[in-house]
Design a protein around this motif. Sequence first.
Motif, PDB file in Angstrom:
ATOM      1  N   PHE A 174       0.804  -1.213   0.000  1.00 30.90           N
ATOM      2  CA  PHE A 174       0.000   0.000   0.000  1.00 30.90           C
ATOM      3  C   PHE A 174       0.835   1.261   0.000  1.00 30.90           C
ATOM      4  O   PHE A 174       0.367   2.314   0.407  1.00 30.90           O
ATOM      5  CB  PHE A 174      -0.904   0.019   1.233  1.00 30.90           C
ATOM      6  N   TYR A 178      11.241   3.652  -2.236  1.00 34.42           N
ATOM      7  CA  TYR A 178      12.462   3.780  -3.019  1.00 34.42           C
ATOM      8  C   TYR A 178      13.278   2.512  -2.870  1.00 34.42           C
ATOM      9  O   TYR A 178      13.318   1.917  -1.803  1.00 34.42           O
ATOM     10  CB  TYR A 178      13.290   4.956  -2.502  1.00 34.42           C
ATOM     11  N   ARG A 200      15.233   3.528   3.929  1.00 39.48           N
ATOM     12  CA  ARG A 200      14.664   4.794   3.486  1.00 39.48           C
ATOM     13  C   ARG A 200      15.593   5.504   2.522  1.00 39.48           C
ATOM     14  O   ARG A 200      16.746   5.116   2.322  1.00 39.48           O
ATOM     15  CB  ARG A 200      14.385   5.648   4.708  1.00 39.48           C
TER      16      ARG A 200
ATOM     17  N   VAL B  50       5.889   3.777 -11.434  1.00 37.64           N
ATOM     18  CA  VAL B  50       6.099   5.221 -11.512  1.00 37.64           C
ATOM     19  C   VAL B  50       6.865   5.538 -12.778  1.00 37.64           C
ATOM     20  O   VAL B  50       7.868   4.920 -13.069  1.00 37.64           O
ATOM     21  CB  VAL B  50       6.916   5.695 -10.287  1.00 37.64           C
ATOM     22  N   TYR B  60       1.839   8.102 -11.851  1.00 36.47           N
ATOM     23  CA  TYR B  60       1.751   6.927 -10.988  1.00 36.47           C
ATOM     24  C   TYR B  60       0.701   5.999 -11.584  1.00 36.47           C
ATOM     25  O   TYR B  60      -0.484   6.321 -11.587  1.00 36.47           O
ATOM     26  CB  TYR B  60       1.305   7.310  -9.581  1.00 36.47           C
ATOM     27  N   HIS B  61       1.145   4.860 -12.092  1.00 34.83           N
ATOM     28  CA  HIS B  61       0.183   3.865 -12.578  1.00 34.83           C
ATOM     29  C   HIS B  61      -0.073   2.890 -11.443  1.00 34.83           C
ATOM     30  O   HIS B  61       0.702   1.981 -11.186  1.00 34.83           O
ATOM     31  CB  HIS B  61       0.769   3.109 -13.778  1.00 34.83           C
ATOM     32  N   VAL B  62      -1.168   3.071 -10.725  1.00 35.60           N
ATOM     33  CA  VAL B  62      -1.434   2.274  -9.527  1.00 35.60           C
ATOM     34  C   VAL B  62      -2.011   0.925  -9.934  1.00 35.60           C
ATOM     35  O   VAL B  62      -2.991   0.870 -10.669  1.00 35.60           O
ATOM     36  CB  VAL B  62      -2.435   3.014  -8.621  1.00 35.60           C
ATOM     37  N   PRO B  81      -5.344   4.102   1.166  1.00 33.66           N
ATOM     38  CA  PRO B  81      -3.961   4.012   1.661  1.00 33.66           C
ATOM     39  C   PRO B  81      -2.933   4.441   0.621  1.00 33.66           C
ATOM     40  O   PRO B  81      -2.033   5.229   0.922  1.00 33.66           O
ATOM     41  CB  PRO B  81      -3.794   2.537   2.034  1.00 33.66           C
ATOM     42  N   ILE B  82      -3.063   3.932  -0.598  1.00 39.07           N
ATOM     43  CA  ILE B  82      -2.078   4.302  -1.613  1.00 39.07           C
ATOM     44  C   ILE B  82      -2.184   5.777  -1.951  1.00 39.07           C
ATOM     45  O   ILE B  82      -1.176   6.487  -2.093  1.00 39.07           O
ATOM     46  CB  ILE B  82      -2.272   3.454  -2.886  1.00 39.07           C
ATOM     47  N   ASN B  85      -0.559   7.799   0.681  1.00 37.72           N
ATOM     48  CA  ASN B  85       0.891   7.685   0.609  1.00 37.72           C
ATOM     49  C   ASN B  85       1.452   8.561  -0.508  1.00 37.72           C
ATOM     50  O   ASN B  85       2.427   9.300  -0.322  1.00 37.72           O
ATOM     51  CB  ASN B  85       1.257   6.210   0.380  1.00 37.72           C
ATOM     52  N   ILE B  86       0.806   8.517  -1.683  1.00 39.49           N
ATOM     53  CA  ILE B  86       1.319   9.307  -2.804  1.00 39.49           C
ATOM     54  C   ILE B  86       1.202  10.791  -2.499  1.00 39.49           C
ATOM     55  O   ILE B  86       2.120  11.579  -2.748  1.00 39.49           O
ATOM     56  CB  ILE B  86       0.538   8.965  -4.092  1.00 39.49           C
ATOM     57  N   ARG B  89       3.879  11.878   0.043  1.00 38.53           N
ATOM     58  CA  ARG B  89       5.262  11.891  -0.414  1.00 38.53           C
ATOM     59  C   ARG B  89       5.505  12.961  -1.445  1.00 38.53           C
ATOM     60  O   ARG B  89       6.619  13.442  -1.601  1.00 38.53           O
ATOM     61  CB  ARG B  89       5.671  10.519  -0.914  1.00 38.53           C
ATOM     62  N   ASP B 462       5.835  10.424   9.307  1.00 37.60           N
ATOM     63  CA  ASP B 462       7.284  10.568   9.246  1.00 37.60           C
ATOM     64  C   ASP B 462       7.967   9.307   8.737  1.00 37.60           C
ATOM     65  O   ASP B 462       9.163   9.298   8.514  1.00 37.60           O
ATOM     66  CB  ASP B 462       7.840  10.982  10.607  1.00 37.60           C
ATOM     67  N   GLU B 463       7.194   8.249   8.530  1.00 37.68           N
ATOM     68  CA  GLU B 463       7.795   7.068   7.935  1.00 37.68           C
ATOM     69  C   GLU B 463       7.815   7.152   6.419  1.00 37.68           C
ATOM     70  O   GLU B 463       8.401   6.305   5.757  1.00 37.68           O
ATOM     71  CB  GLU B 463       6.965   5.826   8.311  1.00 37.68           C
ATOM     72  N   ILE B 464       7.143   8.139   5.865  1.00 37.28           N
ATOM     73  CA  ILE B 464       7.012   8.210   4.413  1.00 37.28           C
ATOM     74  C   ILE B 464       8.109   9.122   3.880  1.00 37.28           C
ATOM     75  O   ILE B 464       8.230  10.269   4.306  1.00 37.28           O
ATOM     76  CB  ILE B 464       5.620   8.735   4.027  1.00 37.28           C
ATOM     77  N   ASP B 465       8.884   8.615   2.941  1.00 37.22           N
ATOM     78  CA  ASP B 465       9.949   9.424   2.344  1.00 37.22           C
ATOM     79  C   ASP B 465       9.354  10.479   1.441  1.00 37.22           C
ATOM     80  O   ASP B 465       8.502  10.193   0.623  1.00 37.22           O
ATOM     81  CB  ASP B 465      10.861   8.525   1.480  1.00 37.22           C
ATOM     82  N   ILE B 466       9.857  11.694   1.550  1.00 40.04           N
ATOM     83  CA  ILE B 466       9.391  12.746   0.648  1.00 40.04           C
ATOM     84  C   ILE B 466      10.122  12.568  -0.676  1.00 40.04           C
ATOM     85  O   ILE B 466      11.333  12.379  -0.713  1.00 40.04           O
ATOM     86  CB  ILE B 466       9.707  14.133   1.231  1.00 40.04           C
ATOM     87  N   ALA B 467       9.394  12.668  -1.755  1.00 41.60           N
ATOM     88  CA  ALA B 467      10.002  12.417  -3.059  1.00 41.60           C
ATOM     89  C   ALA B 467      10.817  13.607  -3.510  1.00 41.60           C
ATOM     90  O   ALA B 467      10.519  14.745  -3.171  1.00 41.60           O
ATOM     91  CB  ALA B 467       8.909  12.121  -4.078  1.00 41.60           C
TER      92      ALA B 467
END
Lengths: 223, 488, 707
Positions: A174, A178, A200, B50, B60-62, B81-82, B85-86, B89, B462-467
Amino acid sequence: MLTVAPHLRTRRPSPTTVEYTVSTSPPPTLPLRLLLGLTILLRVTIGLSVLLLLYSKFLLSDYSTPLEPYSSRPQLQSNAFIWYLAYNLTTSRLGALFTHLATLTPPIVLLPASFTILYLLSLRLHTTESLLVLRGLGIQTSSSSSTFLSGSTTRFIPTEKIQDIFVNEAFRGFEVRYYLVVVVEGEESVVVVFPRLLPRRQILETVWRGVRGCLFEPEEKAG
Amino acid sequence: MPYNIAMVSDYFFPQPGGIESHIYQLSTKLIDRGHKVIVITHAYEGRTGVRYLTNGLKVYHVPFLVIYRATTFPTVFSFFPIFRNIVIREQIEIVHGHASLSSFCHEAILHARTMGLRTVFTDHSLFGFADAASILTNKLLKFTLSDVDHVICVSHTCKENTVLRASLDPLMVSVIPNAVVAENFRPLSHPAYPPSEFGNHMVPVQQHLGPHDTITIVVVSRLFYNKGTDLLVAAIPRILASHPHVRFIIAGSGPKAIDLEQMLERNVLQDRVEMLGPVRHEEVRDVMVRGHIYLHPSLTEAFGTVIVEAASCGLYVVCTQVGGIPEVLPNHMTVFAKPEEDDLVAATGKAIAALRSNKVRTENFHDQVKKMYSWTDVAERTERVYDGISGVLSEADFYGYDAADAASWSATRGRAGVQSFALIDRLKRYYGCGIWAGKLFCLCVVIDYLLFMFLEFFAPRDEIDIARNWPKKIRVENSRRDQRTFKR
Amino acid sequence: MPEHDGLMRIFWPVDVPRSNSPGIIVGWRNSGLDVFVVAILEDVDARSVENALKVGTLFRNASHPIERIYALCGQSAMHVLGLANSPGVEIENLQMHATTRPNLKTPQISCARAATIQIIMFDRPLPTRMQYISLSSISLALGDKSEMAIHEPGSVDAEEEREEMKDRQRTKKLVEKLKFHTVTNHRPSQKELALRRIVNQINCSWELHKLLQKNISLVGRRSRRSLSVSERVVESATTMRDFVLVAIWQIITVYIYPILRRGFVIGLLCHRVAAEALLLVLEWRAKPDYAALKDISATAQQVEIRLQQFCFWPHQYVTLRKRKDDWQSVTDSHPEYIRFYQSLWLVLNDIIIGIALGSYIIDHHEFLAERISEILSLYSIAALQRTIDWLMDWPAGLKLNNELAAFLGDLFLWVIDHWSNCIEALRPVLPHIILFIGFSSFAGASMPIALFSDMLSILTLHIYSFYLASARIFNWQYTILLSLFQLFRGKKHNVLRKRIDSCDYDLDQLLLGTILFTLLFFLLPTVVVFYLTFACSRMAIISLKAALDTLLACLNHFPLFALMLRIKDSQRLPGGICFELRDTQQFSGLFPNVPTPPPTSYIFLKSVPLTFRAMFHQYFQLGHRIRKHYLSPRVLLCLATGKFVPPIHRKNLYSLQYSMLPARRAGIMDMWHALTAQTPAKKSGLYDNLKVNGKRLNGSGRRHYGH
């Protein structure tokens, strides 16, 4: 407390050789070592008790011959000593408890449950994955296995077969993560570095820069 | 100020179509104006994950289940959820959904409002009110559009249709028409666009058609029922019977292609009608410049981009007067007909006669169309919508409405500057959708909110990496291309 | 190409003697700063060693030409690479100073031109025990013949094969296209290109090391003293003893052995001719697309495999004997060795198990015959009859059409009756058949299994015919229903254009069509029920046969030898290499007169043994093939519409069986040549290298020591 988020450790004995290790085990301190020892002890006891339970169940079934008591203690190295120990164990209080438990649980529940428990006991607590870069030779990815029964799997890719190394993002479950990937010439699927941990972006960028700097020899300066 | 925008729709490349190219062109021009745009769509065959397109557009092709004609399975919550997340990020501020038949778009607007983002919806098509499918779709649209910041429609007819279907306040709806990239649709005699000749004046040459020259009629459409293929099947034999020097070229594919082929075989018209099958978007211009007349017998059309493309190629357009088509081109470029067989045949006859008597100056069409439509203009107007909903423009400026006269402003939309995100206000808006539907929709919104709380707890931000962003262009005020610079 | 970064790479064997005494390091120099250490020679000086290497003194008395090693290692000569434990001596720029100590596992190296050093330590693989390392896994199977499976056109398998081929081509095109998208273009440096050569150098290093240590006495000045008297006496006595032994050996080898050998070869050839004849019979096809005998019957296939193995063994053996003609470090024939002994061992195992099984069957053949006929009559006849009776009478409450159900049921019951009469006639013969199977099992446990599988096919022939008949009926009904449904919708299937057209039907056509459609539609459940029954029983029989065939495949191709090797000596089955970075302390405090070394990394090179998964790779492929054939959606679709699902052609499914054999077996004349051609070479080989106490037997007779 026992595991942490994946963090990076670097070993660089010389500028041309570097090893990046990402693992979930925290830095070793004395309390941690004690705790790990405790968990090992716990695993061993649970494993032994499951085995004892299985053995008691086996003794209760029709396939086994009952153990005979020994009048005197036989020699340490002989086979009879093992049966003597087994008899003493199964007739003691602990053994009686296990026999009682064994009578309660039907075999259809006992066998799968005990095998599941034994499997769960053999799982490793920490995952460790590493990338070793050797200039002039290639790179090697290694990933620890999930159980204690097998060591880590490694894969060595010579430099001439490396087409490219880069960081890409992809859907996983979900979320979008990277990942660092190595494209090997002539192969259909790419090799993902750190496939189980998928650390990460920060860690991946550090590793990527390190790999590119170390692996490829610096270009000839013009003039 | 530059925004981070997410375009969400089920319909995007590699599937060809009007909505897809609208999203792409709009996104490209918005990127040129300095914003960051990403596109979220579902995975196509062989294309998932991606991707980066030209100009730094990230797609983003989900991977999601597709049920019918590229529309995904409408589970109300499983996209959350996806999507969350997108959005986190990429640090998205505005979510722009397209197409009322796209379940991704509706879900995205609902979830975006739950997460506290601004939302815009663009409608590209017209719908009826009578049959079962339309009733359900309209209810769904009402649900989604109860709590959206702004709606954009591609024509005034479309605006009327959407306002009626979803019971919207007309002030919430803007009309921003589609556009065409005129450089891609040039007539045959027009050379390519070299950048140095910008502003050079080209004198177009008029084509003369004698009484016995062959006139070619081009039809480019997806051969479905609502595109009027049945009318075409009925009209072609009559047109060809009454005009001996006329040829047809038909490009496109669909379920009705078989009916067309049967008609050709029955009337032995294979030498006068050419069926090209599906053509790619890049090849459409080459097909169009082979003709003199463009025939568009569609039964319903919100905008009709293909008509503008045909006019840009210098074709004289014969079309049915339905939907938003009369708003698209000026009268001297088109001949209108009712969506009936006799009328269509008569209109085509008129067009052929007009061409033969050289009364129509088709060589000027391209320049006129170029001046009328441009994607940069569309992007500018869309950006103004974004400014309005973010509060950069004041209410009075944006709606042309005096803020003091707020009494007649509907109570649930009343706010201090921007639509409020409080859950209770949102529930009030949803409650008004109907006796039973209102309660059901409120329930859905509550569940959505609870799901959001659950996700915030179990998949923390904060677990999600910023792109990392694609290097951004500095916004240019004048249109000179050589003054553009790049910065990260 | 000059080195830009000053990286020096040294391959250092772990078992180099660690002492304090000075020595000369010799080895291969792959490029300027890329060296491979073979040995450290003590008690000699550098200049003479260099000369000896150039001249070739150090490679005297090698059993095979040294040029072969040079070719394998990609170099024309070895060089002196540096000095060990001689800190004060001057050396060239590219040569190194090494310092070793008995208590330290790793040496310390320094070089004038090196800015950083990589020392890669490795264990020398022992070629006498057939150990070696390799960059890629050892391949235990002879090429992948599964790609070459040919199916009859139009069948289910052919479609799937086409799809798979298209997929593979598309993937290959994508992989090619990847090459255009590389961001950086990196030209491989000399060090990177040398990796393959270095692997060969590692494999050869043990033998070279032994040779060098043996010949070290030839370098430098050695005093030649003459023999003392006692030594001369001992020497003449041993010479006499050796002379007698050699004479006896000569008689045996010249006179007796060739006769025996020739007789054996002729016997082998006769067997080969017989085998060829039998194989031709088994492989004969009426037409290229038709099945041969070996495709239909499991027994025939088993016999064919054994015969092919038997034809292949002499070649394998000859190839293995050729190994003696070359250095032991040459590793090309190691997979052949493993394959040969594996097939021998498997056959022996098979025979042993077969003898056990056979004796059991022979002892109980009456009992077995009775049980088999009981089971047979129960399951294939009585149960079927009961099922058909049940189907005729509203099974599970489904209201079927009574007349049609009665007709179909009576038809099948009548055939079963006749069949059971035939089986009754065969009943007295069954014990003899079982006895025959028991005797055949002495030829291997796979024989009774194969024979049993064939017997099963024959005894359930009636079920197969029922399946064919009911499938055909169902298919007809289904096709007609489809066509009439199109009529119902006002459409028609255009056969010319292969599409569905709309069509104007007359009223009477429409009426008749609709009535027929309704009739057939309501008769469908009856036919479906019968079809399902027979299709299920057919599938059950096919799965039973597949299980038996899988058991056969296990018996024939269990990688027993490879497994034992893996456990006993895993270095004989290399599956790649792996590197390990070791932490070693810096030596800076230990040697006061040695300057601080440049940054050095110590890496250990180890061979990764073949994984178990790779050994059982063929089994995974087999499972994949079975699943692909029987459980794919296409097959299920065929079942659903009544098309035939043919049992998979044995040759396609069991490419596993043939993976150890070459695609085309060698002819009889080839075998004759292979077996007889080597004898003259062997004869001379026996004599040439025969030495007595250092001097040649048939040589010129001069006595030398050393040279």
